[in-house]
Scaffold this active site. Structure first.
Site, PDB file in Angstrom:
ATOM      1  N   ILE A   2      50.140   9.979  85.763  1.00 30.12           N
ATOM      2  CA  ILE A   2      50.791  11.177  85.244  1.00 30.12           C
ATOM      3  C   ILE A   2      50.696  11.046  83.730  1.00 30.12           C
ATOM      4  O   ILE A   2      51.048  10.016  83.159  1.00 30.12           O
ATOM      5  CB  ILE A   2      52.253  11.314  85.718  1.00 30.12           C
ATOM      6  CG1 ILE A   2      52.893  12.585  85.134  1.00 30.12           C
ATOM      7  CG2 ILE A   2      53.095  10.080  85.426  1.00 30.12           C
ATOM      8  CD1 ILE A   2      54.262  12.918  85.726  1.00 30.12           C
ATOM      9  N   SER A   3      50.147  12.054  83.086  1.00 25.21           N
ATOM     10  CA  SER A   3      49.823  11.955  81.666  1.00 25.21           C
ATOM     11  C   SER A   3      51.062  11.781  80.799  1.00 25.21           C
ATOM     12  O   SER A   3      52.171  12.190  81.157  1.00 25.21           O
ATOM     13  CB  SER A   3      49.063  13.204  81.200  1.00 25.21           C
ATOM     14  OG  SER A   3      47.794  13.269  81.793  1.00 25.21           O
TER      15      SER A   3
END
Length: 221
Positions: free
Chosen positions: A68-69
């Protein structure tokens, strides 16, 4: 990966406000991007035991070799996109679905494609339960999605070796493509604006580190 129970309370809202301040201090100025970050409960993408990680400005593993960025990275790409309400946006690399939620909060119509089947199956089931509705696809996003083209905006959330030609072709005149381009370790963020059917303007920004883009115009399978 996803929380077993979706609950957004005083504490998590406070943590999110602090995260927004961090991102703003790093240079994000688009109020609509900041509002979207403030509105999306990022802890929903984390197991409850990992709540402390949800509102740190860092990337986090989500399985299948994906992450997840980092919230700042999501905000940076979203700001470069210049999203307008009603824009039809193609997102290449659904991942956890967090970036898609940010775009939906900004009033976009999102078509998102994920290479990894397991992530696709997971995200397409969970996001609607959170109240976020996009068109979910599974396949090789490096080739775009011709049947849904043309797009007002295209965002790529994985590092590409080059800017794939099909993505430029599927962009409307006046449209914007944001994509990280480089090697497997580091990529420069690139913003492409389609000026005319056969004319583009390209600008490069800071270095980032994304997982590799898979597919025909990426790093293979």
């Amino acid at each position: 990966m996803f929380a077993a129970v979706f609950e957004d309370n005083y504490r998590t809202k406070g943590l999110r406000r602090n995260l927004v301040k961090q991102i703003e201090n790093k240079g994000i100025r688009d109020a609509r991007v900041l509002d979207a970050i403030n509105n999306v409960p990022r802890h929903y993408f984390f197991d409850q035991a990992l709540l402390e990680h949800a509102y740190q400005d860092k990337a986090f593993p989500i399985g299948e070799g994906q992450t997840i960025s980092q919230p700042y990275t999501v905000a940076f790409q979203s700001e470069l996109l210049e999203v307008e309400p009603g824009n039809k946006i193609l997102e290449i690399g659904t991942g956890s679905g967090y970036q898609a939620c940010i775009l939906l909060e900004m009033g976009a119509k999102v078509i998102t494609i994920e290479y990894q089947k397991k992530l696709y199956e997971q995200t397409r089931k969970v996001l609607p339960k959170m109240g976020y509705h996009a068109t979910f696809l599974q396949g090789d996003g490096s080739q775009g999605v011709p049947r849904h083209a043309p797009f007002d905006r295209i965002i790529v959330t994985a590092g590409a070796p080059v800017v794939p030609k099909p993505l430029i072709e599927q962009l409307k005149v006046g449209g914007i493509l944001v994509i990280p381009v480089g090697d497997n370790e580091r990529q420069k963020m690139v913003k492409v604006k389609k000026i005319e059917e056969n004319k583009i303007a390209k600008k490069e920004y800071d270095l980032f580190s994304f997982v590799p883009l898979k597919g025909k115009h990426g790093w293979g399978n």
